[in-house]
Motif scaffolding. Structure first.
Motif, PDB file in Angstrom:
ATOM      1  N   ILE A 720       3.971  75.852  77.537  1.00  0.00           N
ATOM      2  CA  ILE A 720       4.508  74.659  78.174  1.00  0.00           C
ATOM      3  C   ILE A 720       6.019  74.687  78.029  1.00  0.00           C
ATOM      4  O   ILE A 720       6.537  74.664  76.904  1.00  0.00           O
ATOM      5  CB  ILE A 720       3.918  73.379  77.554  1.00  0.00           C
ATOM      6  CG1 ILE A 720       2.408  73.323  77.767  1.00  0.00           C
ATOM      7  CG2 ILE A 720       4.590  72.143  78.141  1.00  0.00           C
ATOM      8  CD1 ILE A 720       1.745  72.135  77.098  1.00  0.00           C
ATOM      9  N   ASP A 721       6.712  74.748  79.153  1.00  0.00           N
ATOM     10  CA  ASP A 721       8.182  74.724  79.156  1.00  0.00           C
ATOM     11  C   ASP A 721       8.629  73.294  79.424  1.00  0.00           C
ATOM     12  O   ASP A 721       8.223  72.675  80.421  1.00  0.00           O
ATOM     13  CB  ASP A 721       8.728  75.661  80.229  1.00  0.00           C
ATOM     14  CG  ASP A 721      10.218  75.951  80.034  1.00  0.00           C
ATOM     15  OD1 ASP A 721      10.951  75.041  79.594  1.00  0.00           O
ATOM     16  OD2 ASP A 721      10.643  77.084  80.328  1.00  0.00           O
ATOM     17  N   VAL A 722       9.450  72.756  78.532  1.00  0.00           N
ATOM     18  CA  VAL A 722       9.869  71.368  78.658  1.00  0.00           C
ATOM     19  C   VAL A 722      10.717  71.149  79.908  1.00  0.00           C
ATOM     20  O   VAL A 722      10.905  69.999  80.342  1.00  0.00           O
ATOM     21  CB  VAL A 722      10.656  70.932  77.408  1.00  0.00           C
ATOM     22  CG1 VAL A 722       9.775  70.966  76.177  1.00  0.00           C
ATOM     23  CG2 VAL A 722      11.885  71.809  77.199  1.00  0.00           C
ATOM     24  N   ASN A 723      11.247  72.196  80.481  1.00  0.00           N
ATOM     25  CA  ASN A 723      12.068  72.060  81.679  1.00  0.00           C
ATOM     26  C   ASN A 723      11.246  72.064  82.966  1.00  0.00           C
ATOM     27  O   ASN A 723      11.795  71.768  84.034  1.00  0.00           O
ATOM     28  CB  ASN A 723      13.099  73.189  81.745  1.00  0.00           C
ATOM     29  CG  ASN A 723      14.021  73.184  80.542  1.00  0.00           C
ATOM     30  OD1 ASN A 723      14.623  72.167  80.229  1.00  0.00           O
ATOM     31  ND2 ASN A 723      14.117  74.313  79.857  1.00  0.00           N
ATOM     32  N   TYR A 782       5.965  64.464  79.391  1.00  0.00           N
ATOM     33  CA  TYR A 782       7.166  64.882  78.676  1.00  0.00           C
ATOM     34  C   TYR A 782       6.805  65.321  77.263  1.00  0.00           C
ATOM     35  O   TYR A 782       5.944  64.733  76.611  1.00  0.00           O
ATOM     36  CB  TYR A 782       8.187  63.745  78.640  1.00  0.00           C
ATOM     37  CG  TYR A 782       8.636  63.285  80.013  1.00  0.00           C
ATOM     38  CD1 TYR A 782       9.759  63.841  80.608  1.00  0.00           C
ATOM     39  CD2 TYR A 782       7.914  62.309  80.707  1.00  0.00           C
ATOM     40  CE1 TYR A 782      10.164  63.426  81.871  1.00  0.00           C
ATOM     41  CE2 TYR A 782       8.306  61.898  81.974  1.00  0.00           C
ATOM     42  CZ  TYR A 782       9.431  62.460  82.553  1.00  0.00           C
ATOM     43  OH  TYR A 782       9.831  62.051  83.792  1.00  0.00           O
ATOM     44  N   PHE A 783       7.526  66.349  76.797  1.00  0.00           N
ATOM     45  CA  PHE A 783       7.271  66.915  75.474  1.00  0.00           C
ATOM     46  C   PHE A 783       8.543  66.978  74.623  1.00  0.00           C
ATOM     47  O   PHE A 783       8.595  67.725  73.658  1.00  0.00           O
ATOM     48  CB  PHE A 783       6.675  68.317  75.609  1.00  0.00           C
ATOM     49  CG  PHE A 783       5.322  68.328  76.245  1.00  0.00           C
ATOM     50  CD1 PHE A 783       4.182  68.218  75.470  1.00  0.00           C
ATOM     51  CD2 PHE A 783       5.176  68.435  77.617  1.00  0.00           C
ATOM     52  CE1 PHE A 783       2.924  68.235  76.053  1.00  0.00           C
ATOM     53  CE2 PHE A 783       3.932  68.442  78.208  1.00  0.00           C
ATOM     54  CZ  PHE A 783       2.789  68.337  77.424  1.00  0.00           C
ATOM     55  N   LYS A 784       9.560  66.207  75.005  1.00  0.00           N
ATOM     56  CA  LYS A 784      10.764  66.111  74.203  1.00  0.00           C
ATOM     57  C   LYS A 784      11.316  64.712  74.340  1.00  0.00           C
ATOM     58  O   LYS A 784      10.933  63.953  75.239  1.00  0.00           O
ATOM     59  CB  LYS A 784      11.794  67.149  74.630  1.00  0.00           C
ATOM     60  CG  LYS A 784      12.347  66.964  76.048  1.00  0.00           C
ATOM     61  CD  LYS A 784      13.380  68.023  76.366  1.00  0.00           C
ATOM     62  CE  LYS A 784      13.934  67.846  77.783  1.00  0.00           C
ATOM     63  NZ  LYS A 784      14.959  68.875  78.089  1.00  0.00           N
ATOM     64  N   ASP A 785      12.187  64.341  73.402  1.00  0.00           N
ATOM     65  CA  ASP A 785      12.726  62.990  73.366  1.00  0.00           C
ATOM     66  C   ASP A 785      13.514  62.704  74.630  1.00  0.00           C
ATOM     67  O   ASP A 785      14.544  63.325  74.898  1.00  0.00           O
ATOM     68  CB  ASP A 785      13.628  62.805  72.135  1.00  0.00           C
ATOM     69  CG  ASP A 785      12.827  62.862  70.852  1.00  0.00           C
ATOM     70  OD1 ASP A 785      11.634  62.538  70.908  1.00  0.00           O
ATOM     71  OD2 ASP A 785      13.390  63.232  69.809  1.00  0.00           O
ATOM     72  N   GLU A 786      13.014  61.778  75.410  1.00  0.00           N
ATOM     73  CA  GLU A 786      13.673  61.342  76.630  1.00  0.00           C
ATOM     74  C   GLU A 786      13.387  59.865  76.835  1.00  0.00           C
ATOM     75  O   GLU A 786      12.417  59.315  76.298  1.00  0.00           O
ATOM     76  CB  GLU A 786      13.178  62.149  77.841  1.00  0.00           C
ATOM     77  CG  GLU A 786      13.555  63.609  77.818  1.00  0.00           C
ATOM     78  CD  GLU A 786      13.051  64.345  79.053  1.00  0.00           C
ATOM     79  OE1 GLU A 786      13.882  64.741  79.868  1.00  0.00           O
ATOM     80  OE2 GLU A 786      11.828  64.510  79.168  1.00  0.00           O
ATOM     81  N   ASN A 787      14.245  59.212  77.601  1.00  0.00           N
ATOM     82  CA  ASN A 787      14.029  57.813  77.954  1.00  0.00           C
ATOM     83  C   ASN A 787      13.009  57.752  79.086  1.00  0.00           C
ATOM     84  O   ASN A 787      13.343  57.899  80.260  1.00  0.00           O
ATOM     85  CB  ASN A 787      15.341  57.141  78.355  1.00  0.00           C
ATOM     86  CG  ASN A 787      16.304  57.037  77.186  1.00  0.00           C
ATOM     87  OD1 ASN A 787      15.868  56.861  76.047  1.00  0.00           O
ATOM     88  ND2 ASN A 787      17.589  57.141  77.461  1.00  0.00           N
ATOM     89  N   VAL A 788      11.761  57.588  78.713  1.00  0.00           N
ATOM     90  CA  VAL A 788      10.666  57.591  79.667  1.00  0.00           C
ATOM     91  C   VAL A 788      10.154  56.167  79.828  1.00  0.00           C
ATOM     92  O   VAL A 788       9.880  55.475  78.844  1.00  0.00           O
ATOM     93  CB  VAL A 788       9.524  58.513  79.199  1.00  0.00           C
ATOM     94  CG1 VAL A 788       8.438  58.596  80.252  1.00  0.00           C
ATOM     95  CG2 VAL A 788      10.070  59.898  78.879  1.00  0.00           C
TER      96      VAL A 788
END
Length: 860
Positions: A720-723, A782-788
């Protein structure tokens, strides 16, 4: 925004217009919690504080019901094929502690939820596994869900989870902190105390029922049908006399006497018929009980195997209550998950069917199944205590103590039980577990002593003692017994393996297990009836073979020093040796509870007593030769050394013959290892294809040297690529491919432009997808800290941000030691931080079995 609406927004139950929470805010709130950790209870309570979990600090802090950690609470109707545990989560989050002194009607709801949580401990486990989820996030391992069936536990995660719990307890100051910490430390001792008592009660019940049923094949007590022969004729047996024609018991009638057959030949024929029929009824009843009530080993129940209607690989159904149970217990203690194998249903089915099949007089023992029964008791009772109920690693420490209790009640050997658990059964055995295992074994032995199931003041029927010392010239005989024990033990293992593999599993017997049981019991009963030694129960025969000859007891001709008496005893013992050996081969492995201890002891005791009869004299005790031969034979079957020596020492109650027993056991192990490398339990583990990595086994260094870590790792697995977009549909497809690859219990490495940033297991990904409410297959995850905005689509909380990695240049020996010592599920291979591949435990086991000449065709 009001305080009430802010609280609703935090818990994910507010309107869509409510302000979402980001991971940055969550981190700030966690830092605020750390600063106030020593004072977990705020001075001012709002009205709605009781609705939060007991771990909540203030109204702004997220807790177990926060949507960022678990997703929204709405039903996941779009993903009904994924496991959901919201009932479990609700039960946990609703069990808050009340400190009010006035009754509030709302408390009834919370008390009901707390009661529901207690009942839920004995239901199928799914959903939330970690309680203090925010603390686990701070550790970098991510939060987890319950381990799926036929998967391996994460020892490291469970260890970190326990340390987090202990750290939280130690943060409580004052007298309250001392009380809470002391109670927490006392729970383990209370638990093993209860396990010891309950195990002794089950063992006593099985022993009493088995002895009664065994005597029922020969007749009944006219005074009371519920009495076995020893209790019915207590006036004779209490005086140390044999029940024979000279000391006939008037209260005991054979079945021919019951219907008043006076002709001797007709009476003998009818007694034979009754003997076979009663044995057939007991064995058939046991087989039917196991077949139609026992849980079965099935293909993995992982939901990923059912995505897009994928049919899991079909395997032979194996009833949990059948067999010895020790191979599966060893596999479970090594970290494998087999749901239901140690459950309540398996417990009562195993106990009842074991008593019935032992009553049938088949060539099997109840000592091995006692270990399984004790572990079932330990598993069930451990759910009463929260720290063992929610930590699979800690639970296995209790199961190790339970195994010691099982051996303790089987052989009246508390020390031997502890050593057997350490040497043969357990995978992880710290010093604290050693003390608790010893305590549990003592409690079990003392409880069984107080119950006194045999009414003899002894825990086992063949407990004997010797008053004479051994002589130097006898060492040659003990060496001979060691060699014979190794030959018999290795031959028994080899024949059982070949018979199971090529006859039972490749003929019609595989499809008709009940018919096989009926055939075996008829053959066994017919063979046993004609020999006065094999007609006895197995424990009674072992007691006679072990016993010392006295003027009062002749033990059915075993102590007759005349030529004719010695020849008859030698001839009948030879027939008993052959019949017990052959019937053990066809019996062990049938679909009823069956142990190998008693058959192995019987075979060894027979040839040991035969040797003792030939050299019988005033300075030689034939019973000692039977005991040494039994120990040698059992060592050849199980390859136990230290624990077996102590068991035999505690069995006889004297230190006089410890050295001959040690010598014979060591010789037997060497001889057996030269014929076949592993004992019966390891062979059955390999035959069943259980993913067991033996920490004590040394593998061929020549083969492992030419294989590198880079050659062993899998580089074609999905990542899984976070991009990337990472939509729900794409993630479901990845799970589908993973389930078809044979590694459905693995997961996905998470990368950021080939740089490894984490790992998410398939179970956690499925759980996260099940909580992504109101989303279609095009919704991005999403798999990284983001404003979701949609926090149910943010899976960062389930990502292990600190996976264990190893360089691609590392030697394979290091990888092997990591899996052995740390109990890893996987290790990720990297090259200067860049992802290369993954080594799963299952792939490592396949490789190790290839280099040792074993196959993995039946791997679960």
């Amino acid at each position: 925004m009001t305080d009430r609406s802010r609280r609703k927004s935090i818990n994910g139950h507010g309107d869509e217009q409510n302000e979402p929470i980001s991971n940055t805010n969550l981190s700030n709130l966690e830092n605020r919690r750390d600063n106030n950790y020593s004072n977990p209870l705020p001075a001012v309570r709002s009205r709605s504080f009781s609705e939060h979990s007991k771990d909540s600090i203030n109204v702004q802090e997220p807790n177990e019901t926060t949507s960022l950690l678990e997703g929204a609470r709405e039903p996941s109707s779009h993903y009904s094929h994924f496991p959901s545990a919201r009932e479990d989560d609700n039960a946990f989050s609703s069990s808050s502690r009340f400190r009010r002194h006035t009754w509030n009607p709302r408390q009834l709801k919370h008390l009901t939820a707390a009661f529901t949580e207690q009942i839920g401990r004995y239901k199928r486990r799914s959903g939330a596994y970690d309680e203090d989820k925010q603390a686990m996030l701070n550790e970098g391992g991510g939060i987890r869900v319950w381990y799926d069936d036929y998967t391996t536990i994460d020892w490291i995660h469970d260890y970190v989870k326990e340390r987090v719990r202990i750290r939280k307890l130690h943060s409580i100051k004052g007298i309250r902190g001392w009380i809470v910490t002391s109670y927490d430390g006392l729970q383990g001792w209370v638990l093993v105390f209860l396990i010891g008592i309950v195990t002794a009660c089950f063992a006593a019940g099985v022993d009493i029922a088995a002895e009664w049923g065994s005597d029922l094949k020969d007749g009944y007590c006219t005074e009371s049908l519920r009495l076995n022969r020893n209790f019915c004729c207590a006036n004779i047996t209490n005086n140390g006399l044999d029940l024979n024609d000279d000391n006939k018991c008037d209260k005991w009638n054979s079945w021919s006497q019951a219907i008043r057959i006076h002709d001797e030949s007709d009476a003998k024929l009818f007694d034979f018929f009754a003997y076979v029929v009663v044995a057939l009824l007991f064995a058939t009843g046991s087989a039917l009980l196991v077949k139609y009530n026992s849980l079965y080993a099935r293909p993995s129940s992982k939901s990923s195997a059912r995505i897009e209607n994928i049919e899991p690989k079909r395997k032979e159904l194996k009833p949990y209550a059948a067999g010895s149970g020790i191979p599966e217990v060893k596999t479970i203690l090594s970290g494998f998950v087999i749901r239901g194998f140690l459950g309540i249903r398996t417990l009562w089915i195993k106990a009842i069917s074991l008593a019935m099949v032992v009553s049938a007089g088949m060539t099997l023992g109840k000592e091995g199944p006692f270990v399984h029964i004790a572990c079932c008791i330990g598993n069930v009772l451990s759910r009463l205590f929260h720290k063992y109920n929610k930590n699979e690693g800690k639970r296995r420490e209790i199961l190790s103590a339970s195994a010691a209790a099982g051996v303790s009640v089987a052989f009246a050997a508390p020390i031997g039980g502890v050593l057997f658990s350490l040497e043969e059964v357990s995978y992880y055995f710290p010093s604290k577990t050693l003390c608790r295992s010893f305590f549990c074994a003592i409690v079990a032995a003392v409880s069984l002593k107080l119950i006194d199931p045999f009414n003899t003041g002894k825990i086992v029927m063949f407990q004997v003692s010797y008053n004479k010392d051994w002589h130097v010239f006898e060492i040659v005989n003990f060496l001979i017994l060691g060699v014979l024990g190794g030959l018999f033990g290795a031959s028994l293992c080899k024949l059982i393996l070949l018979y199971t593999k090529y006859i039972r599993n490749r003929t019609w017997l595989k499809q008709w297990p009940v018919v096989e049981v009926m055939m075996v019991v008829v053959i066994t009963a017919a063979v046993n009836f004609g020999n006065k030694y094999t007609r006895m129960s197995n424990t009674e025969l072992i007691f006679g073979l072990f016993s010392e000859c006295t003027n009062e007891k002749e033990h059915d001709g075993l102590c007759d020093n005349s030529f004719n008496g010695m020849f008859e005893a030698f001839y009948l013992l030879g027939l008993a040796l052959i019949s017990k050996f052959l019937t053990c081969v066809i019996t062990f492995g049938i679909r009823v509870p069956a142990g190998i201890f008693i058959p192995a002891l019987l075979v060894g005791a027979c040839f040991g007593r035969m040797l003792g009869i030939n050299i019988n004299g005033d300075c030689v005790i034939p019973g000692v030769y039977a005991m040494v031969g039994a120990a040698a034979s059992l060592a050849g079957v199980t390859r136990s050394t230290v624990s077996l020596t102590v068991i035999m020492f505690e069995l006889t109650g004297t230190l006089t013959y410890v050295l001959p027993i040690m010598t014979a056991i060591m010789i037997s192990k060497w001889v057996a290892d030269g014929i076949i490398k592993h004992g019966i339990y390891d062979l059955l583990i390999d035959l069943g294809g259980h993913p067991y990595l033996d920490s004590k086994t040394e593998y061929d260094g020549a083969n492992t040297t030419f294989t590198t870590t880079l050659d062993l790792c899998q580089r074609d697995l999905e990542v899984i690529d976070v991009n990337d977009l990472n939509t729900i549909g794409e993630l479901k497809n990845k799970l589908k491919k993973l389930s078809t690859s044979g590694y459905s219990d693995a997961g996905f490495p998470i990368v950021d432009n080939k740089i490894l940033v984490g790992y998410i297991a398939s179970t956690e990904l499925e759980h996260a997808l099940s909580l992504a409410h109101g989303s279609d297959n095009l919704t991005r995850c999403y798999f990284k800290d983001e404003n979701v905005i949609d926090k149910s689509a943010n899976f960062t909380a389930y990502v292990n941000q600190a996976p264990l990695t190893i360089s691609k240049n590392a030697s394979l020996e290091i990888v092997l030691e990591l899996f052995k010592k740390l109990g890893l599920r996987y290790v990720i291979v990297v090259d200067r931080g860049q992802y290369v591949g993954v080594i799963n435990k299952k792939r490592l086991l396949i490789y190790l079995r290839q280099i040792t000449g074993k196959d993995m065709n039946n791997t679960l």
